[in-house]
Scaffold this active site. Structure first.
Site, PDB file in Angstrom:
ATOM      1  N   CYS A 122       0.818  -1.223   0.000  1.00  0.00           N
ATOM      2  CA  CYS A 122       0.000   0.000   0.000  1.00  0.00           C
ATOM      3  C   CYS A 122       0.849   1.269   0.000  1.00  0.00           C
ATOM      4  CB  CYS A 122      -0.934  -0.008   1.197  1.00  0.00           C
ATOM      5  SG  CYS A 122      -2.007  -1.452   1.205  1.00  0.00           S
ATOM      6  N   HIS A 265      -3.548   6.967   2.263  1.00  0.00           N
ATOM      7  CA  HIS A 265      -3.938   5.642   1.785  1.00  0.00           C
ATOM      8  C   HIS A 265      -5.318   5.324   2.347  1.00  0.00           C
ATOM      9  CE1 HIS A 265      -4.118   1.458   1.023  1.00  0.00           C
ATOM     10  NE2 HIS A 265      -3.857   1.091   2.262  1.00  0.00           N
ATOM     11  N   ASN A 295     -10.239  -0.646   0.082  1.00  0.00           N
ATOM     12  CA  ASN A 295      -8.781  -0.508   0.021  1.00  0.00           C
ATOM     13  C   ASN A 295      -8.270  -1.164  -1.260  1.00  0.00           C
ATOM     14  OD1 ASN A 295      -6.022  -0.841   0.344  1.00  0.00           O
ATOM     15  ND2 ASN A 295      -6.143  -1.437   2.498  1.00  0.00           N
TER      16      ASN A 295
HETATM   17  O1  UT7 Z   1      -3.494  -1.304   3.872  1.00  0.00           O
HETATM   18  C1  UT7 Z   1      -3.607  -1.717   5.189  1.00  0.00           C
HETATM   19  C2  UT7 Z   1      -4.636  -2.776   5.203  1.00  0.00           C
HETATM   20  N1  UT7 Z   1      -5.194  -3.148   6.458  1.00  0.00           N
HETATM   21  C3  UT7 Z   1      -5.837  -2.298   7.286  1.00  0.00           C
HETATM   22  O2  UT7 Z   1      -5.918  -1.118   7.122  1.00  0.00           O
HETATM   23  C4  UT7 Z   1      -6.518  -2.932   8.464  1.00  0.00           C
HETATM   24  C5  UT7 Z   1      -6.517  -2.038   9.680  1.00  0.00           C
HETATM   25  N2  UT7 Z   1      -7.448  -2.582  10.661  1.00  0.00           N
HETATM   26  C6  UT7 Z   1      -8.759  -2.267  10.614  1.00  0.00           C
HETATM   27  O3  UT7 Z   1      -9.199  -1.480   9.773  1.00  0.00           O
HETATM   28  C7  UT7 Z   1      -9.659  -2.881  11.662  1.00  0.00           C
HETATM   29  O4  UT7 Z   1      -8.865  -3.578  12.617  1.00  0.00           O
HETATM   30  C8  UT7 Z   1     -10.691  -3.861  11.046  1.00  0.00           C
HETATM   31  C9  UT7 Z   1     -11.720  -3.077  10.255  1.00  0.00           C
HETATM   32  C10 UT7 Z   1     -10.008  -4.903  10.155  1.00  0.00           C
HETATM   33  C11 UT7 Z   1     -11.441  -4.601  12.168  1.00  0.00           C
HETATM   34  O5  UT7 Z   1     -12.035  -3.671  13.032  1.00  0.00           O
HETATM   35  P1  UT7 Z   1     -11.865  -3.834  14.604  1.00  0.00           P
HETATM   36  O6  UT7 Z   1     -12.652  -2.758  15.234  1.00  0.00           O
HETATM   37  O7  UT7 Z   1     -10.397  -3.875  14.907  1.00  0.00           O
HETATM   38  O8  UT7 Z   1     -12.568  -5.240  14.863  1.00  0.00           O
HETATM   39  P2  UT7 Z   1     -11.969  -6.522  15.571  1.00  0.00           P
HETATM   40  O9  UT7 Z   1     -10.989  -7.213  14.719  1.00  0.00           O
HETATM   41  O10 UT7 Z   1     -11.574  -6.166  16.967  1.00  0.00           O
HETATM   42  O11 UT7 Z   1     -13.267  -7.447  15.676  1.00  0.00           O
HETATM   43  C12 UT7 Z   1     -14.367  -7.055  16.514  1.00  0.00           C
HETATM   44  C13 UT7 Z   1     -15.471  -8.103  16.331  1.00  0.00           C
HETATM   45  C14 UT7 Z   1     -14.989  -9.546  16.470  1.00  0.00           C
HETATM   46  O12 UT7 Z   1     -16.008 -10.281  17.099  1.00  0.00           O
HETATM   47  P3  UT7 Z   1     -15.863 -10.720  18.641  1.00  0.00           P
HETATM   48  O13 UT7 Z   1     -14.623 -11.569  18.695  1.00  0.00           O
HETATM   49  O14 UT7 Z   1     -15.724  -9.460  19.413  1.00  0.00           O
HETATM   50  O15 UT7 Z   1     -17.144 -11.474  18.898  1.00  0.00           O
HETATM   51  C15 UT7 Z   1     -14.877 -10.018  15.033  1.00  0.00           C
HETATM   52  O16 UT7 Z   1     -15.050 -11.396  14.895  1.00  0.00           O
HETATM   53  O17 UT7 Z   1     -16.025  -7.983  15.031  1.00  0.00           O
HETATM   54  C16 UT7 Z   1     -16.025  -9.260  14.402  1.00  0.00           C
HETATM   55  N3  UT7 Z   1     -15.864  -9.083  12.976  1.00  0.00           N
HETATM   56  C17 UT7 Z   1     -16.883  -8.907  12.130  1.00  0.00           C
HETATM   57  N4  UT7 Z   1     -18.214  -8.878  12.315  1.00  0.00           N
HETATM   58  C18 UT7 Z   1     -18.974  -8.668  11.233  1.00  0.00           C
HETATM   59  C19 UT7 Z   1     -14.685  -9.014  12.275  1.00  0.00           C
HETATM   60  N5  UT7 Z   1     -14.958  -8.797  10.957  1.00  0.00           N
HETATM   61  C20 UT7 Z   1     -16.303  -8.730  10.859  1.00  0.00           C
HETATM   62  C21 UT7 Z   1     -17.163  -8.532   9.772  1.00  0.00           C
HETATM   63  N6  UT7 Z   1     -18.485  -8.485  10.004  1.00  0.00           N
HETATM   64  N7  UT7 Z   1     -16.712  -8.332   8.502  1.00  0.00           N
END
Ligand code: UT7
Length: 342
Positions: A122, A265, A295
């Site tokens: 990225c 980005h 992204n």
């Molecule tokens: O170019 C760089 C590329 N990567 C990035 O920029 C990623 C940077 N990270 C992020 O943008 C965020 O960490 C994410 C959007 C990927 C995730 O958001 P988060 O607020 O960090 O969520 P999390 O990983 O802490 O997950 C919270 C909950 C979990 O459930 P439990 O364990 O609390 O029951 C996940 O299983 O949300 C759940 N979850 C979802 N639920 C519905 C994770 N993905 C999804 C989904 N839909 N797509």
């Protein structure tokens, strides 16, 4: 590494002349993704800002997207493809592991240009822009096309809801030209890498040993889909992007209120908002098209730039602070001044 002033040698300027973009032809909404994984529009919109993403259709390819974006930039610049000295393609998803830039060069008909790929995920577009600018500053080249393009849909695990909702396919291009130093459009830059944290976000290879001849073996294997520890990448971004932008502004003696636009980005709207807030930059000056594309890796910055140039938000003379960040880990920043076609 900082780069506002060269250590030695001739130092011409780099004009940011024209832009172009292309995108996957299939639009997939958040609700549609809910047919595939256990997710929903509300979760994706509130956690990321993404509403839809564009995915390549059956007749599209990475090289084709990149060439489409490049053609648009050439047309805006009013340049003949023959006048290009370099086609530099930032991508992590080439059609060919040996590189796709020569294919793009051929599709454009840029017969006099050397063409090669640069991989920095990225951060790839900014790293390519900075790299290409060195050839222009030294006088080694006159006209360059820098393209950021990625087709991440081929490498996403479409059954992993934690990552698949984030990504899409796109390309963006920027036409650069050598110019007098007082018209320089690359006012400063910073670049960083930290491979020790690379496993936060990668496309690893599965390797095995296969017999070759008696007593010898070779390694075989294949690439796995994208693996990401989302929270680690998020923390990395909200820590390192403000830090590198601060270094950029200090290095170029620029204050945040002298910026016309913040062009980050496009990974997550929450990251964009957090970085803007750190510099008290109004959200109206933060360029974002994340809602429509998600992204697109190396494509996000030039794709966003092109849309803002074409709809008239970015005007000649505007100062843009840009930062790319992602796998590697790698991150960078550049202070740009848009010139536009003459
Ligand atoms: O170019 C760089 C590329 N990567 C990035 O920029 C990623 C940077 N990270 C992020 O943008 C965020 O960490 C994410 C959007 C990927 C995730 O958001 P988060 O607020 O960090 O969520 P999390 O990983 O802490 O997950 C919270 C909950 C979990 O459930 P439990 O364990 O609390 O029951 C996940 O299983 O949300 C759940 N979850 C979802 N639920 C519905 C994770 N993905 C999804 C989904 N839909 N797509």
């Amino acid at each position: 590494m900082a780069g506002s002033a060269p250590l030695s040698g001739p130092s011409g300027g780099v004009a940011l002349v024209a832009s172009g973009s292309a995108r996957g032809e299939q639009q997939i909404s958040n609700d549609q993704l809910g047919q595939r994984v256990d997710t929903n529009d509300e979760w994706i919109r509130t956690r990321t800002g993404i509403q839809a993403r564009r995915i390549c259709g059956p007749d599209q390819s990475l090289s084709g997207l990149a060439a489409d974006a490049g053609r648009e930039a050439l047309s805006m610049a009013g340049w003949d493809a023959d006048s290009l000295d370099l086609v530099l393609l930032a991508t992590s998803t080439p059609d060919d592991l040996f590189g796709s830039a020569p294919k793009v060069q051929a599709l454009l008909g840029a017969r006099n240009a050397v063409a090669f790929d640069l991989t920095a995920a990225c951060s790839g577009f900014l790293f390519a822009l900075i790299t290409a600018s060195q050839f222009l500053r030294t006088g080694a080249m006159r006209r360059v096309l820098v393209i950021g393009a990625d087709q991440l849909s081929s490498w996403v695990d479409w059954d992993d809801r934690r990552s698949c909702v984030l990504f899409g396919d796109g390309a963006g291009a920027l036409a650069l030209e050598a110019c007098p130093a007082d018209q320089d459009g690359l006012l400063g830059f910073q670049m960083r890498s930290d491979g020790s944290r690379g496993e936060c976000l990668n496309v690893p290879q599965s390797r095995d040993r296969r017999p070759l001849v008696d007593g010898s073996s070779h390694q075989g294997g294949h690439y796995e889909p994208i693996q990401m520890i989302g929270q680690e990448v998020y923390k990395f971004a909200v820590r390192e992007v403000p830090a590198i932008l601060k270094a950029l502004l200090q290095d170029t003696a620029t204050s945040a209120d002298q910026l016309d636009w913040l062009l980050l980005h496009q990974a997550n709207q929450r990251i964009l908002d957090a970085v803007a807030d750190r510099f008290a930059i109004p959200h109206s000056q933060v360029l974002t098209n994340l809602a429509n594309y998600g992204n697109t890796s190396a494509a996000t910055i030039p794709l966003m730039l092109d849309e803002a140039v074409r709809d008239g938000r970015i005007q000649p003379g505007h100062r843009i602070a840009s930062s790319g960040f992602g796998a590697g880990l790698s991150w960078g920043a550049a202070l740009l001044r848009w010139q536009g076609p003459s």
